[in-house]
Structures are given as structure tokens and as C-alpha cells.
Write a protein that holds these residues in place. Structure first.
Motif, PDB file in Angstrom:
ATOM      1  N   LEU A   1     -39.282  61.713 -14.373  1.00  0.00           N
ATOM      2  CA  LEU A   1     -39.728  62.639 -14.485  1.00  0.00           C
ATOM      3  C   LEU A   1     -38.762  63.712 -13.692  1.00  0.00           C
TER       4      LEU A   1
ATOM      5  N   THR B   1     -34.960  72.677 -17.230  1.00  0.00           N
ATOM      6  CA  THR B   1     -35.325  73.660 -16.529  1.00  0.00           C
ATOM      7  C   THR B   1     -34.432  74.464 -15.989  1.00  0.00           C
ATOM      8  N   THR B   2     -33.769  73.953 -14.789  1.00  0.00           N
ATOM      9  CA  THR B   2     -33.706  74.841 -14.710  1.00  0.00           C
ATOM     10  C   THR B   2     -32.243  75.250 -15.486  1.00  0.00           C
TER      11      THR B   2
ATOM     12  N   VAL C   1     -40.267  77.863 -18.538  1.00  0.00           N
ATOM     13  CA  VAL C   1     -41.035  76.856 -19.193  1.00  0.00           C
ATOM     14  C   VAL C   1     -41.745  77.660 -19.514  1.00  0.00           C
TER      15      VAL C   1
ATOM     16  N   ILE D   1     -47.560  80.223 -20.797  1.00  0.00           N
ATOM     17  CA  ILE D   1     -47.217  80.408 -19.703  1.00  0.00           C
ATOM     18  C   ILE D   1     -46.304  81.872 -18.678  1.00  0.00           C
TER      19      ILE D   1
ATOM     20  N   LEU E   1     -45.967  82.905 -13.009  1.00  0.00           N
ATOM     21  CA  LEU E   1     -46.431  81.433 -13.146  1.00  0.00           C
ATOM     22  C   LEU E   1     -45.248  80.512 -13.851  1.00  0.00           C
ATOM     23  N   GLY E   2     -43.845  81.062 -13.615  1.00  0.00           N
ATOM     24  CA  GLY E   2     -42.339  79.997 -14.276  1.00  0.00           C
ATOM     25  C   GLY E   2     -43.241  78.664 -13.540  1.00  0.00           C
ATOM     26  N   PHE E   3     -42.707  78.987 -12.273  1.00  0.00           N
ATOM     27  CA  PHE E   3     -43.522  77.254 -11.682  1.00  0.00           C
ATOM     28  C   PHE E   3     -44.729  76.442 -11.380  1.00  0.00           C
TER      29      PHE E   3
ATOM     30  N   HIS F   1     -50.826  70.754  -9.551  1.00  0.00           N
ATOM     31  CA  HIS F   1     -49.485  70.518 -10.359  1.00  0.00           C
ATOM     32  C   HIS F   1     -48.034  71.558 -10.127  1.00  0.00           C
TER      33      HIS F   1
ATOM     34  N   CYS G   1     -45.302  73.309  -9.546  1.00  0.00           N
ATOM     35  CA  CYS G   1     -43.551  72.478  -9.496  1.00  0.00           C
ATOM     36  C   CYS G   1     -43.066  71.880  -7.909  1.00  0.00           C
TER      37      CYS G   1
ATOM     38  N   THR H   1     -30.543  78.926  -7.789  1.00  0.00           N
ATOM     39  CA  THR H   1     -30.632  80.039  -9.744  1.00  0.00           C
ATOM     40  C   THR H   1     -29.924  80.567  -8.549  1.00  0.00           C
TER      41      THR H   1
HETATM   42  C1  HEM Z   1     -36.033  77.421 -12.569  1.00  0.00           C
HETATM   43  C2  HEM Z   1     -36.743  75.716 -13.009  1.00  0.00           C
HETATM   44  C3  HEM Z   1     -37.691  75.283 -12.854  1.00  0.00           C
HETATM   45  C4  HEM Z   1     -38.865  75.694 -13.541  1.00  0.00           C
HETATM   46  C5  HEM Z   1     -39.143  76.932 -14.090  1.00  0.00           C
HETATM   47  C6  HEM Z   1     -39.645  74.879 -13.498  1.00  0.00           C
HETATM   48  C7  HEM Z   1     -41.297  75.032 -14.045  1.00  0.00           C
HETATM   49  C8  HEM Z   1     -42.084  74.133 -13.690  1.00  0.00           C
HETATM   50  C9  HEM Z   1     -43.940  74.215 -14.083  1.00  0.00           C
HETATM   51  C10 HEM Z   1     -44.263  75.694 -14.970  1.00  0.00           C
HETATM   52  C11 HEM Z   1     -43.789  73.023 -14.215  1.00  0.00           C
HETATM   53  C12 HEM Z   1     -45.681  73.585 -14.151  1.00  0.00           C
HETATM   54  C13 HEM Z   1     -45.915  72.264 -15.359  1.00  0.00           C
HETATM   55  C14 HEM Z   1     -47.065  72.554 -15.582  1.00  0.00           C
HETATM   56  O1  HEM Z   1     -47.888  72.990 -14.739  1.00  0.00           O
HETATM   57  O2  HEM Z   1     -48.157  71.362 -16.771  1.00  0.00           O
HETATM   58  C15 HEM Z   1     -43.081  72.229 -12.963  1.00  0.00           C
HETATM   59  C16 HEM Z   1     -43.698  71.169 -12.463  1.00  0.00           C
HETATM   60  C17 HEM Z   1     -42.915  69.930 -11.829  1.00  0.00           C
HETATM   61  N1  HEM Z   1     -41.667  70.373 -11.695  1.00  0.00           N
HETATM   62 FE1  HEM Z   1     -41.019  71.793 -11.964  1.00  0.00          FE
HETATM   63  N2  HEM Z   1     -39.199  73.510 -12.394  1.00  0.00           N
HETATM   64  C18 HEM Z   1     -37.965  74.119 -12.532  1.00  0.00           C
HETATM   65  C19 HEM Z   1     -37.104  72.877 -11.677  1.00  0.00           C
HETATM   66  C20 HEM Z   1     -37.654  72.165 -11.182  1.00  0.00           C
HETATM   67  C21 HEM Z   1     -36.745  70.795 -10.394  1.00  0.00           C
HETATM   68  C22 HEM Z   1     -35.227  70.849  -9.608  1.00  0.00           C
HETATM   69  C23 HEM Z   1     -37.705  70.076 -10.079  1.00  0.00           C
HETATM   70  C24 HEM Z   1     -37.147  68.677  -9.649  1.00  0.00           C
HETATM   71  C25 HEM Z   1     -35.608  68.090  -8.972  1.00  0.00           C
HETATM   72  C26 HEM Z   1     -39.046  69.705 -11.075  1.00  0.00           C
HETATM   73  C27 HEM Z   1     -39.620  69.004 -10.692  1.00  0.00           C
HETATM   74  C28 HEM Z   1     -40.729  69.062 -11.154  1.00  0.00           C
HETATM   75  C29 HEM Z   1     -41.894  68.253 -11.425  1.00  0.00           C
HETATM   76  C30 HEM Z   1     -42.148  66.485 -10.948  1.00  0.00           C
HETATM   77  C31 HEM Z   1     -43.421  68.599 -11.958  1.00  0.00           C
HETATM   78  C32 HEM Z   1     -44.405  68.150 -12.290  1.00  0.00           C
HETATM   79  C33 HEM Z   1     -45.377  68.346 -10.676  1.00  0.00           C
HETATM   80  C34 HEM Z   1     -46.869  67.587 -10.944  1.00  0.00           C
HETATM   81  O3  HEM Z   1     -47.478  67.355 -11.618  1.00  0.00           O
HETATM   82  O4  HEM Z   1     -47.040  67.488  -9.569  1.00  0.00           O
HETATM   83  N3  HEM Z   1     -38.836  71.052 -11.242  1.00  0.00           N
HETATM   84  N4  HEM Z   1     -41.920  72.871 -12.860  1.00  0.00           N
END
Ligand code: HEM
Length: 242
Positions: free
Chosen positions: A76, A84-85, A127, A156, A182-184, A189, A191, A201
Motif C-alpha cells: 500500500l 499518486t505523486t 486521485v 473527489i 478533498l485531493g487527499f 482514511h 492520506c 510536489t
Molecule cells: C500528491 C500525492 C498524493 C495524493 C493526491 C494522495 C491522495 C490520497 C487520497 C485521496 C487518499 C484517500 C483515499 C480514500 O479515501 O479512499 C489517500 C490515502 C492514502 N495515501 Fe495518499 N496521496 C498522495 C501521496 C501519498 C504518499 C506519498 C503516501 C505514502 C508514502 C501515501 C499513502 C497513502 C495511504 C497509506 C493511504 C491510505 C490511508 C488509509 O486508508 O487510512 N499517499 N491518498
């Protein structure tokens, strides 16, 4: 992750997001899980201080993770952190290349980059939909009734263009406060990697603006194509002249 493995990992993670190709997704998920199992075994033989080593220690030391949880968390982190990045950088750079005045402003005032990152992520969210949720009870949303126990995908990208939340949402406006995008994701859950992703970025955009003062699109924007994906939205390629 060893440098030599990166081409494989890049291919598997691209395949994981393939749209309408369940066989491709299936074989990529097995390949990447096998790869992570091997990587965990290698780190056990010669431990270091990286994140994966710490997760292995949490598993082996006090049994806080099962072996399966350890591998799936490794996968994951690897996949969520990389596709994503990459796509965020492509989308953000394209937005700036299509708005040369904004690009010039960021180049002359790099201190504006951190604020601009939120607006760039809002404007073209890499995303585009969240992962699946399931309703625990019936809900009515925007006049639509959703029964209990069904899958829901939150768009999103659409939420980030909601005119009630972001006036004139189709306009890239680096001065707007887009921090509530909401991009993250949102809630429990949200990001996990958001601070890292934001830093990456910022650093990459600053470097691109710094190093390539004449950067511009090498093809008309209408000729750019997007990868056929689910969940993530990103360009197949971003040809530029520098
Ligand atoms: C610009 C880059 C990124 C974007 C736009 C992004 C976006 C997101 C989004 C929208 C979610 C939520 C998904 C959902 O609710 O179903 C998410 C979850 C997550 N992201 Fe990112 N992400 C980015 C970079 C990263 C990075 C660099 C990491 C780790 C090194 C990461 C690790 C995670 C993990 C582990 C989750 C799951 C969290 C959970 O379910 O509790 N992401 N991300």
C-alpha cells in the motif's frame, strides 16, 4: 526499494490502476505482493533503518502486525506513495504550462509555491475517485437515495470543482485558499502521506521552474492523452521543450 527494482515496480503499479482489465490488475497484485514478500525477507537478513525495516521490527519485535498485514501495508505504501505523486506532478505542471502568467508568478515568487500546491491539487486531482466505501445504512444524498450495504465511490475530482465550495471552480486561481480540498481524501482514511506528498510536489515544482526557465509544452495541449486508469488520473506523457 533497491534502485534496480524500480522498472518492475513502476510497471506493476501502473498495471494495478489499469481500467477494465481485471486480469492485468490481478497478475500485477500477485507480482507486487510476491516482490514485497521477498523484500521483507531480504530486510530481515540485513536490516537497515528505512520505513520497511521499522515495520518489520514492529512485526517481529512485539507482533503488532501479522505477516500478511506487513506485506499488504508495504505494498500500500509503495503504490499509494508513488503513482499518486507522479500523476500530481504531471497534472500540476500541465496546469501551470497552460497558465503562463501564473507560472511566471511562481517563478519570481517561489514562496508562493506551498499555497499554490493546494490549488493545483484541487484543480486537477490525481486521485480522481476515493477507494470503495459501503453504506452501513440507507442515506439520501443530493436527492438520490442510496440503500444500505451498497458500494459507493466518491468522485473527489468532481467535489474539488463544486462551485458552491470553490467559486468559479474551473479557473486556476493560485491566490484562492484551496486548503480544504478533498485531493487527499477526508476523515479517518485521509492520506497518510499527505505531508510527504506536499513536500515532494513543492520540491519538484520549484526545481522544474528553477532549472528550466523556458519550459513550455512541446505539443498542443489538445493532443495530450490520459492513461486508461481507475482511481488515479494522469497523463500518458507530458512532452515539454526546455
Ligand atoms: C500528491 C500525492 C498524493 C495524493 C493526491 C494522495 C491522495 C490520497 C487520497 C485521496 C487518499 C484517500 C483515499 C480514500 O479515501 O479512499 C489517500 C490515502 C492514502 N495515501 Fe495518499 N496521496 C498522495 C501521496 C501519498 C504518499 C506519498 C503516501 C505514502 C508514502 C501515501 C499513502 C497513502 C495511504 C497509506 C493511504 C491510505 C490511508 C488509509 O486508508 O487510512 N499517499 N491518498
Amino acid at each position: 526499494m533497491p534502485e534496480a527494482d524500480r522498472a518492475d515496480v513502476r510497471r506493476w503499479s501502473a498495471d494495478l490502476f489499469a481500467s477494465g482489465a481485471p486480469d492485468v490488475i490481478d497478475s500485477a497484485s500477485y507480482a507486487i505482493a510476491d516482490y514485497m514478500t521477498g523484500l521483507v525477507a531480504a530486510r530481515r537478513r540485513s536490516p537497515g533503518t528505512a520505513l520497511l525495516d521499522r515495520l518489520v521490527a514492529a512485526r517481529d519485535g512485539s507482533d503488532r502486525l501479522s505477516e500478511q498485514e506487513l506485506v499488504s501495508l508495504g505494498v500500500l505504501l509503495l503504490v499509494a506513495g508513488h503513482k499518486t505523486t507522479t500523476n500530481t506532478l504531471g497534472n500540476a505542471l500541465l496546469a501551470l504550462l497552460r497558465h503562463p502568467a501564473e507560472l511566471r508568478r511562481l517563478r519570481t515568487r517561489p514562496e508562493l509555491v506551498p499555497g499554490a500546491v493546494d490549488e493545483l491539487i484541487r484543480f486537477d486531482s490525481a486521485v480522481s475517485t476515493a477507494t470503495f466505501r459501503f453504506t452501513t445504512e440507507a442515506v439520501t444524498l443530493g436527492g438520490t437515495e442510496i440503500p444500505a450495504g451498497v458500494p459507493v465511490l466518491v468522485a473527489i475530482g468532481a467535489a474539488n470543482r463544486d462551485p458552491q465550495r470553490f467559486p468559479d471552480p474551473d479557473r486556476l486561481d493560485l491566490d484562492r485558499d484551496a486548503s480544504a480540498h478533498l485531493g487527499f481524501g477526508h476523515g479517518i482514511h485521509r492520506c497518510l502521506g499527505a505531508p510527504l506528498a506536499r513536500a515532494e510536489t513543492e520540491i519538484a515544482l520549484r526545481a522544474a521552474l528553477d532549472r528550466f526557465p523556458g519550459i513550455r509544452l512541446a505539443v498542443p495541449a489538445e493532443q495530450l492523452t490520459y492513461r486508461h486508469t481507475r482511481l488515479v488520473r494522469g497523463l500518458a506523457a507530458l512532452p515539454v521543450q526546455v
